[in-house]
Design a protein around this motif. Structure first.
Motif, short mmCIF file in Angstrom:
data_model
loop_
_atom_site.label_atom_id
_atom_site.label_comp_id
_atom_site.label_asym_id
_atom_site.label_seq_id
_atom_site.Cartn_x
_atom_site.Cartn_y
_atom_site.Cartn_z
N GLY A 177 0.82 -1.21 0.00
CA GLY A 177 0.00 0.00 0.00
C GLY A 177 0.85 1.25 0.00
N HIS A 178 1.91 1.25 0.79
CA HIS A 178 2.78 2.43 0.87
C HIS A 178 3.56 2.62 -0.43
N ALA A 179 3.96 1.53 -1.07
CA ALA A 179 4.68 1.63 -2.34
C ALA A 179 3.80 2.31 -3.39
N LYS A 180 2.51 1.98 -3.41
CA LYS A 180 1.59 2.60 -4.36
C LYS A 180 1.43 4.09 -4.07
N VAL A 181 1.33 4.43 -2.80
CA VAL A 181 1.21 5.84 -2.41
C VAL A 181 2.45 6.60 -2.85
N ARG A 182 3.63 6.04 -2.57
CA ARG A 182 4.88 6.70 -2.97
C ARG A 182 4.96 6.87 -4.49
N GLN A 183 4.53 5.85 -5.23
CA GLN A 183 4.56 5.94 -6.69
C GLN A 183 3.63 7.07 -7.16
N ASN A 184 2.44 7.16 -6.58
CA ASN A 184 1.51 8.23 -6.95
C ASN A 184 2.07 9.60 -6.59
N GLN A 185 2.73 9.70 -5.43
CA GLN A 185 3.31 10.98 -5.02
C GLN A 185 4.45 11.38 -5.96
N GLU A 186 5.26 10.41 -6.36
CA GLU A 186 6.36 10.68 -7.28
C GLU A 186 5.82 11.14 -8.64
N GLU A 187 4.78 10.47 -9.11
CA GLU A 187 4.16 10.86 -10.38
C GLU A 187 3.58 12.26 -10.30
N LEU A 188 2.94 12.60 -9.18
CA LEU A 188 2.38 13.94 -9.00
C LEU A 188 3.49 14.98 -9.04
N TRP A 189 4.58 14.72 -8.32
CA TRP A 189 5.73 15.65 -8.32
C TRP A 189 6.26 15.85 -9.74
N ASP A 190 6.42 14.74 -10.47
CA ASP A 190 6.92 14.82 -11.84
C ASP A 190 5.96 15.55 -12.76
N ASN A 191 4.65 15.32 -12.60
CA ASN A 191 3.66 16.00 -13.43
C ASN A 191 3.67 17.50 -13.18
N ILE A 192 3.83 17.90 -11.91
CA ILE A 192 3.90 19.32 -11.58
C ILE A 192 5.16 19.92 -12.21
N SER A 193 6.28 19.22 -12.08
CA SER A 193 7.54 19.72 -12.67
C SER A 193 7.42 19.88 -14.17
N GLU A 194 6.82 18.87 -14.81
CA GLU A 194 6.70 18.91 -16.26
C GLU A 194 5.75 20.04 -16.70
N ALA A 195 4.66 20.23 -15.98
CA ALA A 195 3.72 21.30 -16.33
C ALA A 195 4.36 22.67 -16.14
N ALA A 196 5.20 22.80 -15.11
CA ALA A 196 5.80 24.11 -14.80
C ALA A 196 7.02 24.42 -15.66
N SER A 197 7.80 23.38 -16.02
CA SER A 197 9.07 23.65 -16.71
C SER A 197 9.29 22.82 -17.95
N GLY A 198 8.42 21.85 -18.21
CA GLY A 198 8.62 20.98 -19.35
C GLY A 198 9.62 19.87 -19.09
N GLN A 199 10.09 19.75 -17.84
CA GLN A 199 11.07 18.73 -17.49
C GLN A 199 10.64 17.97 -16.25
N LYS A 200 11.20 16.76 -16.10
CA LYS A 200 10.97 15.95 -14.91
C LYS A 200 12.34 15.68 -14.26
N PRO A 201 12.92 16.68 -13.61
CA PRO A 201 14.27 16.47 -13.07
C PRO A 201 14.27 15.57 -11.84
N ILE A 202 15.28 14.70 -11.78
CA ILE A 202 15.47 13.87 -10.59
C ILE A 202 16.31 14.64 -9.58
N GLN A 203 17.30 15.38 -10.09
CA GLN A 203 18.13 16.18 -9.20
C GLN A 203 17.38 17.46 -8.84
N LEU A 204 17.24 17.69 -7.54
CA LEU A 204 16.51 18.86 -7.06
C LEU A 204 17.39 20.09 -7.01
#
Length: 186
Positions: A44-71
Motif C-alpha cells: 500500500g505504501h509503495a503505491k502511495v509513494r509511486q503516486n506521489q512521485e508521479e504527481l511531483w513529476d507531473n507538476i515539474s513537467e507542467a511548470a518547466s517541461g522537465q521531470k528532473p530527478i536532481q533537485l
C-alpha cells in the motif's frame, strides 16, 4: 491475516554457511536484493509513494517541461508552493519522495537544499489548521455490541463485538487489528 501483508516465517538463526553460499552465487545475490527491495515498503505504501512521485513529476513537467530527478532549491520551492496553493495537506510528504529519490541517485543534499526544505516546511505548516480525524470509538459502547458471529458489514470481521473489544483493550489501530490472526490472540 491480510492477503497483501508480508509473509511471516518462523524464527531461524542466521547461518554463516548460507550467507557465504548466497554471496558466491550472483543469481542468488540478485534474488536476495530483489526480496529486500520488495520489503522496503508495504504494498500500500509503495503505491502511495509511486503516486506521489508521479504527481511531483507531473507538476515539474507542467511548470518547466522537465521531470528532473536532481533537485534545486528553485524547483523544490516552486513545486511545494504549487502543492500548497492546490490545498494538499501532504505537500511535504510528496516533496519527501522527491527528496529521497534525489538522495538515492547519490546527488548531494546541499545546505541550500536543506535551507529551502526548512523554509518550505514552515510555510506549508503555517495556517494549516487541524486535520479532520475520525472520531475515537466510545469505549463504553463496546459492551453494548451484540456478541454475534455475523459481520456488521459485507467484508467485516466475524465476531465484530469481540474484535472491537480486543482492539479497544490493546489500543490497536485499524491496520493492526486487520492484520491479527487467531494464532496472535490465543
Amino acid at each position: 491475516r491480510r492477503g497483501d501483508g508480508p509473509p511471516c516465517t518462523k524464527y531461524a538463526r542466521g547461518s554463516k554457511e548460507s550467507a557465504i553460499e548466497i554471496a558466491s552465487n550472483p543469481e542468488r545475490v540478485q534474488e536476495a536484493i530483489n526480496a529486500h527491495n520488495v520489503n522496503v515498503f508495504s504494498s500500500g505504501h509503495a503505491k502511495v509513494r509511486q503516486n506521489q512521485e508521479e504527481l511531483w513529476d507531473n507538476i515539474s513537467e507542467a511548470a518547466s517541461g522537465q521531470k528532473p530527478i536532481q533537485l534545486t532549491a528553485e524547483t523544490m520551492c516552486r513545486n511545494i508552493s504549487i502543492l500548497k496553493a492546490s490545498k494538499f495537506r501532504s505537500a511535504m510528504a510528496i516533496a519527501s519522495v522527491a527528496k529521497f529519490r534525489h538522495i538515492e541517485h547519490e546527488f548531494p543534499w546541499t545546505p541550500a537544499l536543506q535551507r529551502q526544505w526548512d523554509k518550505s516546511q514552515n510555510a506549508v505548516h503555517r495556517g494549516l489548521g487541524p486535520a479532520a480525524h475520525a472520531s475515537p470509538f466510545p469505549r463504553g459502547e463496546a459492551s453494548k455490541l451484540i456478541d454475534s458471529s455475523d459481520p456488521l458489514s459485507p467484508a467485516g470481521p466475524l465476531h465484530p463485538g469481540r474484535t472491537i473489544k480486543i482492539g479497544c483493550w490493546w489500543l490497536l489501530r485499524e491496520v493492526e487489528l486487520g492484520n491479527c490472526c487467531l494464532r496472535d490472540v490465543t
